[in-house]
Design an enzyme around this catalytic site. Structure first.
Site, PDB file in Angstrom:
ATOM      1  N   HIS A 304       0.846  -1.195   0.000  1.00  0.00           N
ATOM      2  CA  HIS A 304       0.000   0.000   0.000  1.00  0.00           C
ATOM      3  C   HIS A 304       0.884   1.248   0.000  1.00  0.00           C
ATOM      4  CE1 HIS A 304      -3.606   2.320   0.536  1.00  0.00           C
ATOM      5  NE2 HIS A 304      -3.157   2.863   1.657  1.00  0.00           N
ATOM      6  N   HIS A 341      -1.363   8.634  -5.282  1.00  0.00           N
ATOM      7  CA  HIS A 341      -2.346   7.799  -4.588  1.00  0.00           C
ATOM      8  C   HIS A 341      -3.715   8.011  -5.223  1.00  0.00           C
ATOM      9  CE1 HIS A 341      -4.486   5.546  -1.774  1.00  0.00           C
ATOM     10  NE2 HIS A 341      -4.050   6.055  -0.629  1.00  0.00           N
TER      11      HIS A 341
END
Length: 413
Positions: A304, A341
């Site tokens: 992540h 992101h």
């Protein structure tokens, strides 16, 4: 009866790195960054503390028909482009509409439409608010657009779980295919919220990097100098299919989808749970269990890794807790360094990168990592890294505000 095996037969993306999968993957391997100074005059006019983001390389209105684009929020525009590429890549399979489904995701939804309509209401009055405002701003707009594009009548479901959203949508697709609800599902996610309000709000949370003078260097996962994430936009889609169905039609198979899992922290609305024995490692363990593999089978992780000081270390501790010493044998990629992101679209584009890594046996690089945090003991690929021969297993992690955790496990075809 044993659950059917699930495979990936098509992939598509529209991102800060490229207008399709090949261009995006090539740019990723070349170490390019999709972060750039915003072209919008409001960034200067409003004196935003952050004036850069990972915006798509090409505006979606240059790809879509003018009337079509006008009826879709930017996020849905990106989704439709990515889904069309994935569908064509899968060979445009002939599927009975009641056996074709959509599992899609977004983190925020049609924020551009919402805020634009609010400005119109204030400046011009209620009669000038566009009549399509609600269908365009609703979070399920992208799923609906894809469903209608491909006449998918086995359900068009929308996940909204912040930055874990599209990884969770892939998990839902796995479950729906295993349960026999469909033979083929278009899964993925989208986000388009590079707008003044989200930028200002994320900046107020101290979540964003403020490297306005060097946007391309701003996202630096695992680096000692990391200071926050770079907001990005884009979409990615995967055509997931029962293996027997794919083989019956002679489809090319990119990779197998072995399993996945979701958990929730019940800890904090925005901060990660620091407990290395908490819900994040439990999500990874459950995903591996669902995939019927062990930690020693895993060769690659797409982490992540958002580039926040707190988030990166918390994820590392959880991964180390799960994999132990074997983690030293696992090649880790943190691709948000290149894309920014994508929030609700992040899990989907990282799933595409994981599939490509397995297909080409190459872990993509993590750019901007010049001084690795000594507390994060990982083998991070900083240039394209060849993966071993033989059967390979890879894990893709996604975590989101609200304590949402989603993990998917892939393997070579």
């Amino acid at each position: 009866m044993a659950a059917p095996d699930i495979v990936v037969t098509g992939i598509g993306t529209f991102s800060p790195l490229g207008v399709n999968v090949q261009d995006t993957w090539t740019a990723l391997l070349a170490g390019e960054s999709g972060a750039r100074t915003l072209p919008y005059p409001w960034a200067e006019e409003l004196e935003l503390p952050v004036r850069f983001a990972g915006i798509t390389k090409v505006d979606p209105t240059e790809v879509l028909d003018r009337i079509e684009a006008k009826r879709l929020d930017r996020g849905a525009q990106l989704a439709l482009i990515a889904a069309r590429e994935a569908w064509a890549d899968a060979g445009s399979p002939e599927v009975e509409p009641t056996r074709l489904g959509v599992d899609w995701a977004t983190g925020i939804g049609g924020v551009w439409t919402l805020l634009s309509a609010w400005d119109t209401l204030k400046e011009k009055g209620p009669r000038r608010v566009p009549p399509m405002t609600v269908p365009m701003l609703m979070p399920n707009a992208a799923a609906a657009a894809i469903e209608m594009e491909f006449t998918a009548r086995a359900g068009a479901r929308t996940v909204v779980s912040a930055c874990a959203s599209s990884n969770e949508s892939i998990g839902n697709a796995i479950e729906h295919l295993r349960r026999g609800y469909a033979d083929v599902i278009i899964a993925g996610g989208t986000e388009a919220c590079v707008h003044a309000l989200p930028l200002a709000a994320f900046a107020q949370m101290q979540a964003l990097s403020k490297r306005n003078d060097a946007p391309e260097l701003a996202s630096r996962p695992y680096d000692s100098g990391r200071d926050g994430f770079v907001l990005g936009e884009g979409a990615a889609a995967l055509v997931l299919e029962r293996e027997d169905h794919a083989k019956a039609r002679g489809a090319r198979i990119y990779a197998r989808v072995l399993g996945g899992a979701v958990t929730s922290d019940a800890f904090h609305i925005s901060a990660p749970d620091p407990d290395p024995n908490g819900s994040v490692p439990r999500a990874m363990r459950l995903a591996l269990e669902d995939a019927s593999v062990t930690t020693t089978d895993v060769a690659h992780i797409n982490a992540h890794a958002t580039s926040t000081p707190v988030g990166d270390i918390a994820e590392y501790k959880s991964i180390r807790n799960v994999f132990g010493d074997h983690l030293d044998e696992v090649v880790v990629s943190a691709t948000k360094a290149a894309t920014g992101h994508l929030l609700g679209g992040a899990g989907a584009i990282e799933a595409v990168f994981t599939v490509k890594a397995l297909q080409e046996r190459t872990a993509p690089p993590t750019i901007n990592l010049t001084a690795q945090d000594p507390e994060i003991v990982l083998d991070v690929a900083t240039s394209p890294r060849k993966l071993p021969d033989g059967d390979l297993v890879a894990v893709s992690n996604s975590f989101g505000f609200g304590g949402h955790n989603a993990v998917t496990v892939f393997a070579t075809a």
